[in-house]
Design a protein around this motif. Sequence first.
Motif, PDB file in Angstrom:
ATOM      1  N   LYS A 111       0.825  -1.204   0.035  1.00 11.15           N
ATOM      2  CA  LYS A 111       0.101  -0.152  -0.142  1.00 11.15           C
ATOM      3  C   LYS A 111       0.901   1.394  -0.056  1.00 11.15           C
ATOM      4  O   LYS A 111       0.884   2.151  -0.821  1.00 11.15           O
ATOM      5  N   ASN A 114       3.784   1.827  -2.955  1.00  8.88           N
ATOM      6  CA  ASN A 114       3.093   2.097  -4.215  1.00  8.88           C
ATOM      7  C   ASN A 114       2.517   3.527  -4.373  1.00  8.88           C
ATOM      8  O   ASN A 114       2.776   4.262  -5.139  1.00  8.88           O
ATOM      9  N   GLY A 115       1.728   3.908  -3.084  1.00  2.00           N
ATOM     10  CA  GLY A 115       1.115   5.052  -3.170  1.00  2.00           C
ATOM     11  C   GLY A 115       2.011   6.358  -3.363  1.00  2.00           C
ATOM     12  O   GLY A 115       1.699   7.114  -3.677  1.00  2.00           O
ATOM     13  N   TYR A 119       2.987   8.494  -6.783  1.00  3.57           N
ATOM     14  CA  TYR A 119       2.402  10.215  -6.759  1.00  3.57           C
ATOM     15  C   TYR A 119       2.921  11.029  -7.947  1.00  3.57           C
ATOM     16  O   TYR A 119       4.404  11.064  -8.085  1.00  3.57           O
ATOM     17  N   PHE A 140      -4.139  13.411  -1.666  1.00  2.00           N
ATOM     18  CA  PHE A 140      -3.253  12.548  -1.120  1.00  2.00           C
ATOM     19  C   PHE A 140      -3.259  13.096   0.400  1.00  2.00           C
ATOM     20  O   PHE A 140      -2.688  12.037   0.917  1.00  2.00           O
ATOM     21  N   PHE A 143      -4.172   9.975   2.575  1.00  2.00           N
ATOM     22  CA  PHE A 143      -3.304   8.973   2.258  1.00  2.00           C
ATOM     23  C   PHE A 143      -1.926   9.055   3.335  1.00  2.00           C
ATOM     24  O   PHE A 143      -1.456   8.283   4.108  1.00  2.00           O
ATOM     25  N   HIS A 646      -2.756   1.258  -6.202  1.00  2.00           N
ATOM     26  CA  HIS A 646      -2.770   1.802  -4.750  1.00  2.00           C
ATOM     27  C   HIS A 646      -2.540   3.305  -5.056  1.00  2.00           C
ATOM     28  O   HIS A 646      -2.351   3.940  -3.844  1.00  2.00           O
ATOM     29  N   ALA A 647      -2.476   3.593  -6.354  1.00  2.00           N
ATOM     30  CA  ALA A 647      -2.210   5.475  -6.283  1.00  2.00           C
ATOM     31  C   ALA A 647      -3.276   5.995  -6.036  1.00  2.00           C
ATOM     32  O   ALA A 647      -4.513   5.731  -6.256  1.00  2.00           O
ATOM     33  N   LYS A 648      -3.088   7.156  -4.995  1.00  2.00           N
ATOM     34  CA  LYS A 648      -4.245   7.795  -4.507  1.00  2.00           C
ATOM     35  C   LYS A 648      -4.257   9.261  -5.059  1.00  2.00           C
ATOM     36  O   LYS A 648      -5.047  10.252  -4.515  1.00  2.00           O
ATOM     37  N   HIS A 649      -3.588   9.712  -5.798  1.00  3.76           N
ATOM     38  CA  HIS A 649      -3.435  11.110  -6.254  1.00  3.76           C
ATOM     39  C   HIS A 649      -4.461  11.413  -7.173  1.00  3.76           C
ATOM     40  O   HIS A 649      -4.419  12.830  -7.778  1.00  3.76           O
ATOM     41  N   CYS A 653      -7.742   5.298 -10.146  1.00  2.00           N
ATOM     42  CA  CYS A 653      -6.180   4.876 -10.793  1.00  2.00           C
ATOM     43  C   CYS A 653      -6.464   4.220 -12.137  1.00  2.00           C
ATOM     44  O   CYS A 653      -5.356   4.051 -12.678  1.00  2.00           O
TER      45      CYS A 653
END
Length: 1135
Positions: A111, A114-115, A119, A140, A143, A646-649, A653
């Motif tokens: 998590k 990768n997050g 980014y 972000f 996160f 798992h990208a949150k920005h 995704c």
Amino acid sequence: MAVETIAPDWEFDRFDDGSQKIHTEVQLKNYSRFLEEYTSQLRGIEEALDDSIGDVWDFTLDPIALKLLPYEQSSLLELIKTDNKVLNKVITVYAALCSEVKKLKYEAETKFYNGLLFYGEGVSDTSVVEGESQIQMGRFISFLQELSCFVSRCYEVVVNIVHQLAALYNSNKGTTKIIESSGVHFQTVYEHLGELLVVLLTLDEIMENHGTLKDHWKMYKRLLKSVHHNPGKFSIPEEKLKPFEKLLLKLEGQMLDGMILQACVEQRFDDPGEGVAVAKNGAFAEEFAFNIRTIFTSVESKIGEPSEIDQRDKYASVCGLFVLHFHIFRSVDKKFYKALLDICKKVPAVTLTANIIWFPDAFLLAKVPAAAKLMDKKSLQTIRAHRDTYLQQRAQALTKDVQSYYVFVTSWMMKMESILSTEHKGDKLAEDLNSRCNVFVQGILYAYSISTIIKTTMNMYMSMQRPMTKTSVKALCRLVELLKAVEHMFYRRSMVVADSVSHITQQLQSQALNAIGVAKKRVISDKKYSEQRLDVLSSLVLVENALSGPSTKERRLVVSLALCVGTQLKTFKDEELLPLQLVMKKLDLISELSERVKLQCDCSFLYWHRAVFPIYLDDVYDHAVDAARIHYMFSALRDCVPSMLHAKHMESCDQLLESYDKEIMDVFNEHLLDKLCKEIEKDLRLSVHTHLKLDDRNPFKVGMKDLAHFFSLKPIRFFNRFILIKAYVTHYLDRTFYNLTTVALHDWATYSEMRNLATQRYGLTMTEAHLPSQTLEQGLDVLEIMRNIHVFVSRYLYNLNNQIFVEKASNNKHLNTINIRHIANSIRTHGTGIMNTTVNFTYQFLQKKFYIFSQFMYDEHIKSRLIKDIRFFRETKDQSDQKYPFERAEKFNRGIRKLGISPDGQSYLDQFRQLISQIGNAMGYVRMIRSGGLHCCSSAIRFVPDLEDIVNFEELVKEEGLSEETQKAASVLDSVLEDLTSNSAEGTEYFKMLVAVFAAEFRSAKNMHLRNFYMIVPPLLLDQYLEFDSLHWFQAVRDKYKREMNAVVKEQSVQTASQDEKLLQTMNLTQKRLDVYLQEFELLHFSLSSARIFFRADKTAAEETQEEKKDKDAAVEGPLDGSALPELAPKLPSL
């Protein structure tokens, strides 16, 4: 009398008549047939899901997948049960803490790493909208808050582990010992503690190397400042801003300043409330240092060796533990510190995750400054300079490494195939399982070694910003292929591997249990009782219990911890302990085989090095023979997809995935597919145009590239598409050929040939363009010809036999032709009504032409000469053997020439000949109209089953009582069918009608001057064939040329004797000229004969007499000026 009781089924059991057996056999046959059919269906499903789609299937798309990792159903409290309550508690605490570390590590790896890493990805620099950076950071923040909680949890676990270990190893004499710990070393706990410190270290390194994250953070803070000064504008209450600002300051201080690990090791470990002494606990300090050295010793011996498997990760753990030890106890072992730095000569850098590379020397110097001061500067500079040396050596050795590992991996794959394809033999089961185990382990070792080479080399180049040569890039890509080949090998044989793993784990557990049993007997046989001995016995019992079940990670952890207690007091001899440790290592590897293979063969790091992909594709294109390897590279490129989730920005995704997909496909199209398409097209063009000799295509000089290998590739799986190179190139060629054919229809034959060549040479299934080819099926339109009939008859030549018009000359490289099919197409387009109009228009044109014809024949110069020649022939025909002399014809021609010549050098007679040709062409056109009409009718009528028996649709519709509209439609259909039937059977004799009309007029008394025409040209239209035949013209020409040829032959025989070569050559040329002239006249004679047959010129005497009588009756007084000709149109029946 006793009555015998008979069972209800007695009559069936009393005797066997064989019927039951027959019935059983039938059922068995049916059942066996069902099994065969079901098996074949299953095999079909298996083949459909197996290798038929692609060489490397997407692992995430398995409809059914095998998970080999066993899961523990029991809790740690249930697993750790012995009569020794104190030992139970100790083992349970450490097991729980180690399990917690594993969970935290897994969460970080999947998590948080990768997050953070992804980014800012997925947004191109050119398309960034102002404010986008702040929006991304806004998404972000949550996160980062989760990450903050995670880091705090890690801090708590580190403190707890330190406290638990300090409590066990307490040097305070006043406190009671929990268990006797003098010979007990919980190395496993220290290893787990080191792993957790490496997690924090990795987070620090990611933050340190993430310029985008830091930039966006600054922008976000500036935005917040703007909001703070004007909260009303942004509709945010001021009381909510301050807590948020505090949160941001906390996040920045905790994580963004690169102090995550530093804050952890600088925690206050001595807590009076806990009642545990840490910093001043000498026994714990000594135990801590002992375990660090023990782990380091095992790492030092293996690191950089072929048998290395996770020593680099452990080396990072040791460095973390060393820093923690330094900050807790404030003591430095200079010798050990130097030994840690010496490893940097072997391993100057370690890849922590993805593209994050860690330099141990820089870390140790920064985190343990007290020890760094003790080192001399020269040795430190040497270590730093060694990075460049290492990188150069690595680059030079890459090609050699590729060759070596290529041999290693292929031979290992052969072993895998041979071992897994053989059945277990009962007598050699243990030996077979052992060999399988060794092969599996060897595969993991190869995967680890290859993965380490790729990651270290690529990441060091990237980190040190050094340029990489193309040779190095190609070599590294080859290693990536080998890595995926290892993974695919395990995956492809997963059924057999799964079966083997369960047996191998049982065998290893059995070997471990045997070793434990021997040690246990040894402890029991010693009658000296002590608490320490009791702990040993209890721990061995715990090991036995844990091994007597599935090989889950919890059970193996319990075994590992219990053995830390159980190996004291020399329970095991040295020759027993080493094999046991080896068995446990193998058990760890085999139990986590699928997870280990997945981890070592994971190529998600390639996302950060995707700049190498274009170079790789160029290499694949240049070496098409082994093009199949591209499947492995695409498999490697797909590995980063699970991490991207798992990208949150971003809002979703999916945007990141689409961006990556587009980027890879654009590169793939540019560097392979488009190049391949262009090269195939070029090859086909040059092959078809070899007659032009465009360039040297000798393969011995210019080389040869067999691109057909690309078309035997199976579809490549990437995201939600299958890339079929063969279909892509076929589509490209189809589209190109179609478009270019539409532009230049005359090239249809060339592109058709190229299509056939593509099928023969490359096996491409091409689609026919279905365009009108440049026989040009539509051809010139009938209306267009009709409007420009004067141009048409002068520019085209008519072939009487084939009924085809051919263009005389053209400025292009092709000649237009018009045949019956073209006329039929026009009639089908415009309707049959156009035929009458066209013939009528041609009739008007012929009127004008015949008027010019008549005027020419009426001219005094022409008429007088013709009459003079006729009188001459009649007077001298007896002397000339009834033949018109050739010399007289030549004299006539010369005489006409004296009358005048046109600017283009033509005499009146030449122009008259062209007039005759144009009249003939117009007549031929009329004939073709009729043939085209018949062709069109026959094409339309072919759908009628029987022309002799056509039903009346109107009557049938009336009988059924259908609507009035339907009845009208049926009536129209009937009339159309009737019209088509009559026309297809009879047609309209336009040609005969035209000939009849004009011939009758020309024969009239007022046009007597036309009777002399036969003296100029064969009387094709004016029925003067008898007069012409009386001239015996062709016989006279034949005799004339034969006389001349005989004279030449005679002269040649005379000159041969005198051997005058020049005169002989002249004679030969004269003979050839005479031959050509004679041949031309013969061809003219044949054409005239065929025309006469066509017009039925040779009629019977009765027919002649009858027609002459009709002509006299129809004769009308007056000159031929066009007004006296009858109107043709009313006589033409509709087609």
